[in-house]
Design a protein around this motif. Structure first.
Motif, PDB file in Angstrom:
ATOM      1  N   THR A 236       0.836  -1.208   0.000  1.00 54.25           N
ATOM      2  CA  THR A 236       0.000   0.000   0.000  1.00 54.25           C
ATOM      3  C   THR A 236       0.867   1.253   0.000  1.00 54.25           C
ATOM      4  O   THR A 236       0.587   2.218  -0.728  1.00 54.25           O
ATOM      5  CB  THR A 236      -0.926   0.008   1.232  1.00 54.25           C
ATOM      6  N   ALA A 237       1.935   1.236   0.797  1.00 55.00           N
ATOM      7  CA  ALA A 237       2.822   2.398   0.849  1.00 55.00           C
ATOM      8  C   ALA A 237       3.520   2.637  -0.481  1.00 55.00           C
ATOM      9  O   ALA A 237       3.709   3.792  -0.903  1.00 55.00           O
ATOM     10  CB  ALA A 237       3.850   2.202   1.959  1.00 55.00           C
ATOM     11  N   ASN A 239       2.419   2.039  -3.399  1.00 56.69           N
ATOM     12  CA  ASN A 239       1.491   2.416  -4.461  1.00 56.69           C
ATOM     13  C   ASN A 239       0.553   3.542  -4.038  1.00 56.69           C
ATOM     14  O   ASN A 239      -0.592   3.620  -4.477  1.00 56.69           O
ATOM     15  CB  ASN A 239       0.666   1.197  -4.877  1.00 56.69           C
ATOM     16  N   SER A 240       1.045   4.407  -3.158  1.00 54.85           N
ATOM     17  CA  SER A 240       0.214   5.521  -2.697  1.00 54.85           C
ATOM     18  C   SER A 240       1.088   6.738  -2.448  1.00 54.85           C
ATOM     19  O   SER A 240       2.322   6.686  -2.558  1.00 54.85           O
ATOM     20  CB  SER A 240      -0.532   5.128  -1.419  1.00 54.85           C
ATOM     21  N   SER A 241       0.445   7.836  -2.095  1.00 50.51           N
ATOM     22  CA  SER A 241       1.165   9.062  -1.775  1.00 50.51           C
ATOM     23  C   SER A 241       0.354   9.849  -0.752  1.00 50.51           C
ATOM     24  O   SER A 241      -0.764   9.467  -0.396  1.00 50.51           O
ATOM     25  CB  SER A 241       1.375   9.902  -3.042  1.00 50.51           C
ATOM     26  N   VAL A 244      -2.103   8.641   2.793  1.00 52.66           N
ATOM     27  CA  VAL A 244      -2.117   7.178   2.811  1.00 52.66           C
ATOM     28  C   VAL A 244      -0.702   6.636   2.935  1.00 52.66           C
ATOM     29  O   VAL A 244      -0.426   5.733   3.729  1.00 52.66           O
ATOM     30  CB  VAL A 244      -2.803   6.617   1.555  1.00 52.66           C
ATOM     31  N   ARG A 245       0.215   7.214   2.165  1.00 48.92           N
ATOM     32  CA  ARG A 245       1.615   6.762   2.246  1.00 48.92           C
ATOM     33  C   ARG A 245       2.185   7.023   3.633  1.00 48.92           C
ATOM     34  O   ARG A 245       2.818   6.153   4.232  1.00 48.92           O
ATOM     35  CB  ARG A 245       2.453   7.487   1.198  1.00 48.92           C
ATOM     36  N   THR A 248       0.753   4.548   6.195  1.00 46.46           N
ATOM     37  CA  THR A 248       1.269   3.182   6.082  1.00 46.46           C
ATOM     38  C   THR A 248       2.743   3.101   6.490  1.00 46.46           C
ATOM     39  O   THR A 248       3.184   2.094   7.059  1.00 46.46           O
ATOM     40  CB  THR A 248       1.098   2.658   4.645  1.00 46.46           C
TER      41      THR A 248
END
Length: 351
Positions: A236-237, A239-241, A244-245, A248
């Motif tokens: 998840t980290a 593939n996010s920013s 959310v990043r 995670t």
């Protein structure tokens, strides 16, 4: 346990390890024979043997009475007797049972898993955990922003999500126990050493599992579960920013801290329990602290510790002292972490 006989006390829920010779004697403690009758029976009129048996039997009976196992002898911990109490305070750890329903909820899943080879299940769990931890370490080293950027909402959200990961950790222990047909007694929360909040499942009945490897897997189930979840959080980290990043990444840090705590052999941790199971050393930590208490108080040692060799006694004392020092260090570190935690929380409102 490992074909070592154990006495189970249904009043306190405790297990007591005895020798094979003690197991044979127990069969004769039916209320129809006196101590002298037993000596005469086992010695077969051999006077020298009778004298030795008298000393041994007296010691054995005294040990049973001290443990509250003879009819008419009071349980040694009457205030905490019984497995049905919701609140208990033994072992320097006040505990509150939240639910005892996990065995009922997990049995359908355990029944399905029992249809698969146990070795395959363990292999998949180990591979999943190793992959997850590896991915988590890579992500934490490459995706972590500056510490001040993580303060605020990410910290609060990660703190709110972390109990769910802890719940999954404890449920993994419960599921393996259910798979082994030794259901846990309860899921709850505790205050370890009166200052460290922890979640726990009471898997005391794991002593009924004969094989060491099965008890090792039961002890490590939570850590394996954490590894799989660590991999999902890392994905998840990656593939996010933004929030959310950041959330995670915070979760990954908390998970690695939990891993260190759970592997620490100086604590009553999963890692310690796994070592205990692998070596067949039941209750080594309790023996170490009992030895330390009696040594400091200059009190006579209990029977099960009186015959320890010099090397074993020193090793037990060294372990107890190191563990006590580590607990003091943890208390100090947690006290000094309060201001930093408060700063993270206040950053949410811009203060």
């Amino acid at each position: 346990m490992d074909d070592i006989p154990l006495i189970f006390d249904p009043v306190t829920g405790h297990y007591h390890r005895i020798t094979p010779a003690g197991e044979k004697v127990l069969g004769f403690l039916d209320g129809t024979r006196t101590r002298d009758d037993l000596v005469a029976f086992f010695s077969r009129a051999d006077r020298i043997r009778a004298e030795a048996l008298t000393r041994q039997l007296d010691t054995f009976l005294a040990s049973l009475e001290h443990s509250g196992l003879l009819e008419g002898s009071p349980p040694p911990t009457a205030k905490n007797a019984g497995t049905g109490r919701r609140v208990r305070t033994s072992m320097l750890m006040p505990r509150v049972v939240i639910t005892r329903s996990l065995p009922t909820l997990l049995e359908p899943v355990a029944r399905l898993l029992r249809a698969l080879p146990a070795g395959l299940l363990v292999l998949l769990a180990v591979l999943g955990a190793a992959t997850g931890y590896g991915l988590g370490i890579h992500t934490y080293l490459t995706r972590t922003p500056a510490l001040q950027d993580l303060a605020g909402h990410a910290f609060l959200i990660a703190t709110a999500v972390m109990p769910l990961i802890v719940l999954a950790h404890e449920t993994a222990h419960a599921l393996v126990a259910q798979y082994l047909k030794v259901p846990i007694r309860g899921l709850g929360v505790a205050l370890l050493f009166y200052f460290m909040p922890v979640a726990y499942v009471d898997r005391t009945d794991a002593y009924r599992v004969r094989g060491r490897s099965a008890r090792v897997v039961l002890a490590m189930a939570g850590i394996l579960s954490d590894g799989v979840l660590c991999g999902l959080v890392a994905l998840t980290a990656l593939n996010s920013s933004g929030l959310v990043r950041d959330t995670t990444v915070f979760l990954l840090g908390m998970q690695f801290f939990l891993l260190v705590v759970n592997l620490n052999p100086l604590m009553p941790s999963d890692g310690y329990t796994a070592l205990e199971a692998a070596t067949g050393q039941a209750n080594a930590r309790d023996r170490a602290f009992t030895l330390l208490r009696h040594t400091l108080a200059r009190k006579p040692l209990p029977e099960h510790l009186a015959n320890l060799g010099t090397g074993a006694r020193r090793a037990h004392l060294a372990y107890a002292l190191a563990s006590a020092a580590y607990v003091c260090f943890l208390a100090y570190a947690m006290l000094h972490a309060i201001p930093l935690t408060a700063d993270f929380a206040l950053a949410v409102v811009g203060r």
